[in-house]
Design a protein around this motif. Structure first.
Motif, PDB file in Angstrom:
ATOM      1  N   GLU A 122       1.190  -1.274  -0.162  1.00 45.98           N
ATOM      2  CA  GLU A 122      -0.124  -0.589   0.133  1.00 45.98           C
ATOM      3  C   GLU A 122       0.633   1.498  -0.478  1.00 45.98           C
ATOM      4  OE1 GLU A 122      -2.300   2.191   3.050  1.00 45.98           O
ATOM      5  OE2 GLU A 122      -3.036   0.223   2.681  1.00 45.98           O
ATOM      6  N   ARG A 123       1.937   1.645   0.936  1.00 48.12           N
ATOM      7  CA  ARG A 123       2.939   2.362   0.444  1.00 48.12           C
ATOM      8  C   ARG A 123       3.354   2.497  -0.765  1.00 48.12           C
ATOM      9  NH1 ARG A 123       4.146  -0.044   5.947  1.00 48.12           N
ATOM     10  NH2 ARG A 123       6.027  -0.864   5.326  1.00 48.12           N
ATOM     11  N   ALA A 124       3.781   1.381  -1.252  1.00 49.58           N
ATOM     12  CA  ALA A 124       4.273   1.993  -2.011  1.00 49.58           C
ATOM     13  C   ALA A 124       3.526   2.312  -3.638  1.00 49.58           C
ATOM     14  CB  ALA A 124       4.979   0.667  -2.871  1.00 49.58           C
ATOM     15  N   ILE A 156       3.149   6.080  -6.001  1.00 49.28           N
ATOM     16  CA  ILE A 156       3.462   6.302  -7.310  1.00 49.28           C
ATOM     17  C   ILE A 156       2.114   7.028  -7.589  1.00 49.28           C
ATOM     18  CG2 ILE A 156       4.850   4.165  -7.721  1.00 49.28           C
ATOM     19  CD1 ILE A 156       2.808   2.597  -8.974  1.00 49.28           C
ATOM     20  N   GLY A 157       0.738   6.958  -7.121  1.00 50.68           N
ATOM     21  CA  GLY A 157      -0.047   7.853  -7.606  1.00 50.68           C
ATOM     22  C   GLY A 157      -1.114   7.008  -7.162  1.00 50.68           C
ATOM     23  N   ALA A 158      -1.473   5.925  -6.913  1.00 45.74           N
ATOM     24  CA  ALA A 158      -2.144   5.407  -6.080  1.00 45.74           C
ATOM     25  C   ALA A 158      -3.434   5.866  -5.269  1.00 45.74           C
ATOM     26  CB  ALA A 158      -2.536   3.872  -5.458  1.00 45.74           C
ATOM     27  N   THR A 159      -4.384   5.874  -4.464  1.00 46.58           N
ATOM     28  CA  THR A 159      -5.488   6.624  -4.217  1.00 46.58           C
ATOM     29  C   THR A 159      -6.072   5.493  -3.143  1.00 46.58           C
ATOM     30  OG1 THR A 159      -5.562   8.098  -5.114  1.00 46.58           O
ATOM     31  CG2 THR A 159      -7.389   7.997  -3.144  1.00 46.58           C
ATOM     32  N   ARG A 160      -5.837   5.542  -1.418  1.00 43.60           N
ATOM     33  CA  ARG A 160      -7.045   4.193  -0.876  1.00 43.60           C
ATOM     34  C   ARG A 160      -8.681   4.405  -1.589  1.00 43.60           C
ATOM     35  NH1 ARG A 160      -5.855   1.410   3.868  1.00 43.60           N
ATOM     36  NH2 ARG A 160      -7.488  -0.125   4.279  1.00 43.60           N
TER      37      ARG A 160
END
Length: 249
Positions: free
Chosen positions: A214-216, A220-224
């Protein structure tokens, strides 16, 4: 054309999942169209999810969506979000067979025909005289910026960018589950779980350590997104498309 050094993946592609109001019907369609087979999995409830295996590396998940609103390709008010590409020895014969199984013909071209499966998801039948089988060549994601999204998924999945041209890109090699990207004007992003802006298709990504992954992914631009399960968490990529990080307990 381009190629990047292989990078350590955050996760690996586990499945391409299609939403459908009747997953049993859609499973039978792809079983008969492409010879795919269901994968028994005690951890998955076949009332809500069916996994089918292509026999050559692809896993397709069918996810129940009772409020499913089908795409109306090429209408961007009801976008497809993504589509599957198949290679067949005879596109005319394959298109006729697909329609007999419940598909709808959307467009004919010299080298490929575009149809919609029984849930409304478009797919392409492409000319490929390299054998008698129907094979899945890749999944194509619609997006506002093909280059940017291809580099995001290259980092997420550890697949090199192997092709870039104006408005299109690909990561991975042909025959090894490539993911492709096409730039769409007036792109409309999903707003999952809002049925007015459905995801239509999402990717499941297997990880070993979900917190580290999740941190990685966020880096790189993901959203939780605020949805989790016993062995999955939901995120959105930079184009707003949901994907899941999944793990084995």
């Amino acid at each position: 054309m381009t190629s990047e050094p292989h990078q350590r993946p955050i996760g690996s592609l586990r499945a391409v999942a299609l939403d459908a109001p009747d997953i049993g019907l859609l499973a039978r369609f792809y079983e008969q169209l492409a010879g795919w087979r269901r994968v028994p999995d005690d951890a998955e409830d076949e009332d809500d999810w069916i996994t089918i295996d292509s026999g050559d590396g692809w896993r397709i998940g069918l996810q129940l969506a009772t409020d499913h609103v089908p795409p109306r390709w090429p209408d961007q008010d009801h976008p497809q979000q993504a589509h599957l590409d198949f290679r067949v020895p005879d596109i005319d014969a394959a298109a006729e067979r697909a329609q007999q199984l419940g598909a709808s013909l959307l467009r004919r071209n010299e080298r490929w025909h575009t149809l919609a499966d029984p849930a409304g998801h478009p797919f392409d039948l492409c000319a490929g005289p390299d054998g008698p089988r129907t094979t899945m060549t890749g999944v194509m994601l619609d997006c506002p910026d093909a280059k940017a999204l291809s580099h995001f998924y290259a980092a997420l999945l550890g697949k090199p960018v192997t092709y870039e041209a104006h408005g299109v890109a690909m990561i991975g090699e042909d025959g090894s589950q490539p993911v492709m990207f096409q730039q769409v004007e007036q792109y409309t992003a999903p707003r999952w779980p809002d049925p007015a802006y459905p995801q239509q298709i999402h990717l499941d990504v297997t990880v070993q350590d979900v917190d580290a992954a999740e941190r990685a992914a966020l880096d790189i631009g993901a959203t939780r997104l605020d949805f989790t399960g016993p062995n999955w968490r939901v995120y959105a990529d930079p184009a707003g498309k949901p994907f899941c990080l999944v793990w084995t307990d």
